[in-house]
Design a protein around this motif. Structure first.
Motif, short mmCIF file in Angstrom:
data_model
loop_
_atom_site.label_atom_id
_atom_site.label_comp_id
_atom_site.label_asym_id
_atom_site.label_seq_id
_atom_site.Cartn_x
_atom_site.Cartn_y
_atom_site.Cartn_z
N GLU A 1 0.82 -1.21 0.00
CA GLU A 1 0.00 0.00 0.00
C GLU A 1 0.86 1.27 0.00
OE1 GLU A 1 -3.21 0.06 -0.53
OE2 GLU A 1 -3.13 -2.13 -0.66
N LEU A 2 2.00 1.22 0.66
CA LEU A 2 2.89 2.38 0.66
C LEU A 2 3.45 2.63 -0.74
CD1 LEU A 2 4.77 1.61 4.00
CD2 LEU A 2 3.45 3.69 3.55
N ILE A 3 3.88 1.56 -1.42
CA ILE A 3 4.40 1.73 -2.78
C ILE A 3 3.32 2.26 -3.71
CG2 ILE A 3 5.29 0.50 -4.79
CD1 ILE A 3 6.75 -1.38 -2.88
N LEU A 4 2.11 1.69 -3.62
CA LEU A 4 1.02 2.14 -4.49
C LEU A 4 0.71 3.61 -4.26
CD1 LEU A 4 -1.48 -0.88 -4.36
CD2 LEU A 4 0.28 -0.40 -6.06
N ALA A 5 0.63 4.01 -2.99
CA ALA A 5 0.30 5.40 -2.69
C ALA A 5 1.42 6.34 -3.10
CB ALA A 5 0.00 5.55 -1.20
N TYR A 6 2.67 5.95 -2.86
CA TYR A 6 3.80 6.81 -3.18
C TYR A 6 3.95 6.97 -4.69
CZ TYR A 6 8.26 9.09 -2.20
OH TYR A 6 9.26 10.01 -2.09
N ALA A 7 3.72 5.90 -5.45
CA ALA A 7 3.81 5.98 -6.90
C ALA A 7 2.64 6.78 -7.48
CB ALA A 7 3.84 4.58 -7.50
N ARG A 8 1.48 6.66 -6.87
CA ARG A 8 0.29 7.34 -7.39
C ARG A 8 0.37 8.86 -7.18
NH1 ARG A 8 -3.08 4.55 -4.70
NH2 ARG A 8 -3.24 5.95 -2.92
N ASP A 9 0.92 9.27 -6.04
CA ASP A 9 0.94 10.69 -5.68
C ASP A 9 2.31 11.29 -5.91
OD1 ASP A 9 -1.70 10.34 -4.86
OD2 ASP A 9 -1.10 9.80 -2.82
N ALA B 1 3.43 13.62 -7.68
CA ALA B 1 3.58 15.07 -7.84
C ALA B 1 3.47 15.83 -6.52
CB ALA B 1 2.53 15.59 -8.82
N ASP B 2 3.19 15.14 -5.43
CA ASP B 2 2.99 15.80 -4.13
C ASP B 2 4.29 15.81 -3.35
OD1 ASP B 2 2.18 16.77 -1.70
OD2 ASP B 2 1.10 14.94 -1.12
N PRO B 3 4.93 16.98 -3.15
CA PRO B 3 6.20 17.02 -2.41
C PRO B 3 6.04 17.34 -0.93
CG PRO B 3 5.82 19.12 -3.46
CD PRO B 3 4.60 18.28 -3.74
N GLY B 4 4.81 17.30 -0.42
CA GLY B 4 4.52 17.82 0.91
C GLY B 4 5.00 16.96 2.05
N PRO B 5 4.73 17.40 3.29
CA PRO B 5 5.21 16.69 4.49
C PRO B 5 4.60 15.30 4.67
CG PRO B 5 3.71 18.49 5.08
CD PRO B 5 4.01 18.65 3.63
N VAL B 6 3.35 15.13 4.22
CA VAL B 6 2.74 13.79 4.34
C VAL B 6 3.53 12.79 3.51
CG1 VAL B 6 0.69 12.42 3.82
CG2 VAL B 6 0.45 14.69 4.85
N MET C 1 5.51 9.46 4.64
CA MET C 1 5.23 8.19 3.98
C MET C 1 6.52 7.52 3.53
SD MET C 1 2.93 7.44 0.58
CE MET C 1 1.67 8.59 1.12
N LEU C 2 7.45 8.32 2.98
CA LEU C 2 8.73 7.77 2.54
C LEU C 2 9.49 7.15 3.71
CD1 LEU C 2 10.95 7.31 0.46
CD2 LEU C 2 11.74 9.64 0.88
N GLY C 3 9.46 7.79 4.87
CA GLY C 3 10.15 7.24 6.03
C GLY C 3 9.61 5.87 6.42
N VAL C 4 8.28 5.72 6.39
CA VAL C 4 7.68 4.43 6.72
C VAL C 4 8.00 3.40 5.64
CG1 VAL C 4 5.54 3.23 7.27
CG2 VAL C 4 5.84 5.59 7.98
N LEU C 5 7.98 3.84 4.38
CA LEU C 5 8.32 2.94 3.28
C LEU C 5 9.73 2.40 3.43
CD1 LEU C 5 7.44 3.65 -0.45
CD2 LEU C 5 9.55 2.52 0.19
N LEU C 6 10.67 3.26 3.77
CA LEU C 6 12.05 2.82 3.97
C LEU C 6 12.15 1.84 5.14
CD1 LEU C 6 13.89 6.23 3.45
CD2 LEU C 6 13.86 4.29 1.87
N ASP C 7 11.41 2.10 6.21
CA ASP C 7 11.41 1.19 7.36
C ASP C 7 10.89 -0.19 6.95
OD1 ASP C 7 12.44 3.04 9.12
OD2 ASP C 7 10.49 3.66 9.90
N GLN C 8 9.83 -0.21 6.14
CA GLN C 8 9.27 -1.49 5.70
C GLN C 8 10.23 -2.24 4.79
OE1 GLN C 8 6.18 -3.21 6.39
NE2 GLN C 8 6.57 -1.88 8.13
N LEU C 9 10.94 -1.51 3.94
CA LEU C 9 11.92 -2.17 3.09
C LEU C 9 13.02 -2.85 3.91
CD1 LEU C 9 12.37 0.46 0.24
CD2 LEU C 9 11.47 -1.86 -0.02
N ARG C 10 13.43 -2.22 4.99
CA ARG C 10 14.51 -2.78 5.82
C ARG C 10 14.14 -4.14 6.41
NH1 ARG C 10 14.56 2.83 7.45
NH2 ARG C 10 16.38 3.87 6.53
#
Length: 255
Positions: free
Chosen positions: A111-119, A121-126, A130-139
Motif C-alpha cells: 500500500e505504501l508503494i502504491l500510494a507513493y507511486a500514485r501521488d 507530484a505531491d512534495p509535501g510533508p505527508v 510516507m517515505l520514512g515508513v516505506l524505507l522502514d518497511q523495506l529494511r
C-alpha cells in the motif's frame, strides 16, 4: 558486485529512476541503462525480469525488484504487466545491497508503494513521512531467492546455453557437456556450478525452469502446458516445486 556497475568508459545511458505507474508492452525490453537513483519496481500484474552481466532476477506478481543506483540493467515485462515504480535518492539505501534483489512485498509495503507511486507530484510533508515508513518497511522485508546467475566460464556457458534454449531438456550434466562440446567432464562442471554460480547443477536448472514458468504463466499458458514445456514430469510435480518456491500453487498465481 562490481560487474553490475557502469564502468567509467561504458556507454549505457543514465535515466532518471521514475516514480509512477507504468504498463509496458509485453516482451519488449528497455535496453541496457542505469539510474543514478535506487529504484523499486512493484509488479501489480504480470511478471518483470531484470538482467545484468551477472544474471537475471524475475519478480512475480505482487513482488518487487530492487535496482541499486548505478546498476547497468535491462528490464522486460511479460503478460499484461502493471508496474508501480519508486525512485529513491542514492543516499537512501535501506537494503544495503550492491546487486539487485527480489523483495517479498507484504500488505503494508504494497500500500505504501502504491500510494507513493500514485501521488508522485505531491512534495509535501505527508509524502515525506510516507517515505520514512516505506524505507522502514523495506529494511524488514524478506528477499526471495530468484536470482539466476549467469556463467562466465565458457565451458559452463556452453552447457547452460542448451538449457536456456530448452529448459525441458532432461539430460544429465555429462550428456549436456558432450553435446555442447564443453571440453570438461561432469566432475569439473559440477564444481564450476558450485564455485562460480553458488549452487548445484540441479538447483540452477530448477531455478531456470521456475523463471520460464513465471513468464509462461504471465502469458496465460495453462498449468499443465507450463509443466511440460519447462521439464517437469507431471503437473503435480510442477505444482509441488512451485508451491515450495512461492508459497502458493500456480493455479492461484496472480496474473
Amino acid at each position: 558486485m562490481q560487474e553490475n556497475r557502469q564502468a567509467d568508459t561504458g556507454h549505457p545511458p543514465v535515466r532518471r529512476a521514475p516514480t509512477g505507474i507504468n504498463r509496458p508492452d509485453p516482451d519488449i525490453g528497455t535496453g541496457a541503462h542505469r539510474h543514478d537513483d535506487h529504484r523499486i519496481a512493484y509488479v501489480a500484474a504480470g511478471v518483470l525480469s531484470l538482467t545484468t552481466a551477472s544474471g537475471t532476477w524475475v519478480a512475480p506478481p505482487a513482488g518487487a525488484l530492487w535496482i541499486p543506483a548505478g546498476t547497468v540493467h535491462e528490464l522486460r515485462a511479460y503478460g499484461s504487466a502493471e508496474l508501480h515504480g519508486v525512485g529513491l535518492p542514492a543516499r537512501h539505501d535501506p537494503l544495503g545491497l550492491d546487486a539487485p534483489a527480489v523483495i517479498a512485498v507484504g500488505p503494508l509495503l504494497r500500500e505504501l508503494i502504491l500510494a507513493y507511486a500514485r501521488d508522485s507530484a505531491d512534495p509535501g510533508p505527508v509524502r515525506r513521512r510516507m517515505l520514512g515508513v516505506l524505507l522502514d518497511q523495506l529494511r524488514v522485508s524478506p528477499l526471495q531467492p530468484l536470482h539466476l546467475p549467469a556463467p562466465a566460464d565458457p565451458r559452463l556457458a556452453a552447457v547452460c546455453a542448451l538449457l536456456y534454449a530448452d529448459p525441458a531438456d532432461q539430460r544429465g550434466l555429462a550428456a549436456l557437456a558432450a553435446d555442447a562440446g564443453a571440453g570438461a567432464g561432469e566432475r569439473t562442471l559440477s564444481r564450476l556450478f558450485r564455485t562460480e554460480l553458488g549452487m548445484t547443477f540441479p538447483q540452477w536448472r530448477t531455478r531456470l525452469r521456475l523463471h520460464r514458468a513465471l513468464r509462461l504463466l504471465a502469458a496465460g499458458t495453462p498449468v499443465t502446458a507450463v509443466a511440460h514445456r519447462c521439464g517437469w514430469s507431471s503437473a503435480s510435480a510442477f505444482i509441488d516445486v512451485f508451491r515450495r518456491a512461492f508459497g502458493h500453487t500456480p493455479g492461484t498465481h496472480p496474473s
